[in-house]
Enzyme design. Structure first.
Site, PDB file in Angstrom:
ATOM      1  N   ASN A   1       9.285   9.344  -5.978  1.00 33.70           N
ATOM      2  CA  ASN A   1      10.978   8.555  -6.074  1.00 33.70           C
ATOM      3  C   ASN A   1      10.980   7.296  -5.132  1.00 33.70           C
ATOM      4  OD1 ASN A   1      13.396   8.670  -7.128  1.00 33.70           O
ATOM      5  ND2 ASN A   1      14.303   9.262  -5.086  1.00 33.70           N
TER       6      ASN A   1
ATOM      7  N   ILE B   1       6.367   9.870  -1.633  1.00 36.58           N
ATOM      8  CA  ILE B   1       6.929  10.540  -2.661  1.00 36.58           C
ATOM      9  C   ILE B   1       7.165   9.505  -3.842  1.00 36.58           C
ATOM     10  CG2 ILE B   1       7.543  12.622  -1.157  1.00 36.58           C
ATOM     11  CD1 ILE B   1      10.702  11.767  -2.107  1.00 36.58           C
TER      12      ILE B   1
ATOM     13  N   THR C   1     -11.167  -2.464   2.924  1.00 36.84           N
ATOM     14  CA  THR C   1     -12.397  -2.940   3.210  1.00 36.84           C
ATOM     15  C   THR C   1     -13.004  -2.835   4.555  1.00 36.84           C
ATOM     16  OG1 THR C   1     -11.068  -5.070   3.577  1.00 36.84           O
ATOM     17  CG2 THR C   1     -11.937  -5.094   1.273  1.00 36.84           C
TER      18      THR C   1
ATOM     19  N   LYS D   1       0.653  -1.185  -0.065  1.00 41.60           N
ATOM     20  CA  LYS D   1       0.001   0.153  -0.024  1.00 41.60           C
ATOM     21  C   LYS D   1       0.811   1.182  -0.041  1.00 41.60           C
ATOM     22  CE  LYS D   1      -3.962  -2.313   2.255  1.00 41.60           C
ATOM     23  NZ  LYS D   1      -3.282  -3.602   2.658  1.00 41.60           N
TER      24      LYS D   1
END
Length: 231
Positions: free
Chosen positions: A69, A67, A119, A63
């Site tokens: 990069n 940033i 969920t 997840k």
């Protein structure tokens, strides 16, 4: 797609020994495992490498929400380990998702999934963070954004699958956590469903955790998920 490639078993454990025991019990029947933040933090990347070395596919559910990069660096590290799926947070926006997709290009077997809405979240939870739309609306918005950014698919609840399949088309991956066997309830997933219902609606993969890993006979429970009734 063969049933044993559609079912992903979530190794949501706090230690490697327990996870290894589940993998041993399931044997050749299961070829796809999800590793999330808990097990990755507890056991380190070696468990990912060892599963890949055994011929298993790994869904690394990170997840990612950082940033661009940093997201790209994490995706490249996952690809170097032989991971098949990695999640990036859809709410991070287009630049984060596009950075993940671009970083995955060097690894032909790696696919990027955008997390839509976890969920456990409800409309009230979205309102708490300033999102006025319903969960259903937010899921579809983020799915469209993910498609535009080049993501290979999304993760979403079983209840979202039919609507997502209509807007994403037949080729997109739709991976559904929140899976329970018929007759079971779920305290941790506000939006859950059975494997049969999710697959019938058009899910490409279902992710099942405690229904298998905490069962008295994990192999038997896994077989029920592989060949589920429709409801």
């Amino acid at each position: 797609m063969e049933p044993n490639s559609q079912v992903i078993v979530a190794l949501d454990h706090d230690n490697r020994a327990t996870a290894d025991a589940v993998v041993e019990q399931l044997g050749d029947a299961c070829r796809f495992y999800k590793i999330g933040l808990e097990l990755l933090t507890a056991a380190g990347p070696d468990i990912v490498k060892d599963l890949v070395a055994q011929g298993k596919e790994v869904f690394l559910d990170l997840k990612l929400f950082e940033i661009p990069n940093s997201v790209a660096g994490a995706v490249r590290a996952a690809g170097a380990m032989g991971v098949s799926l990695v999640t990036v947070h859809g709410m991070g926006g287009s630049s984060i998702m596009a950075a993940a997709v671009d970083a995955a290009r060097d690894f032909p077997g790696l696919r990027i999934l955008a997390l839509t809405v976890v969920t456990s979240m409800t409309d009230a939870d979205l309102a708490d963070i300033g999102v006025a739309d319903t969960v259903d609306e937010q899921v579809l918005r983020l799915a469209r954004l993910a498609r535009k950014a080049g993501c290979h698919g999304v993760t979403a609840s079983p209840q979202d699958v039919a609507a997502l399949r209509r807007i994403l088309g037949s080729d997109a991956l739709i991976v559904t956590p929140g899976i329970v066997l018929p007759g079971e309830s779920s305290a941790e997933h506000a939006r859950h469903g059975t494997p049969g219902a999710a697959l019938t609606a058009g899910a490409s993969h279902v992710v099942v955790g405690r229904s298998v890993t905490r069962a008295a006979d994990p192999a038997a429970a896994f077989r029920l998920v592989q060949a589920p009734p429709a409801a």
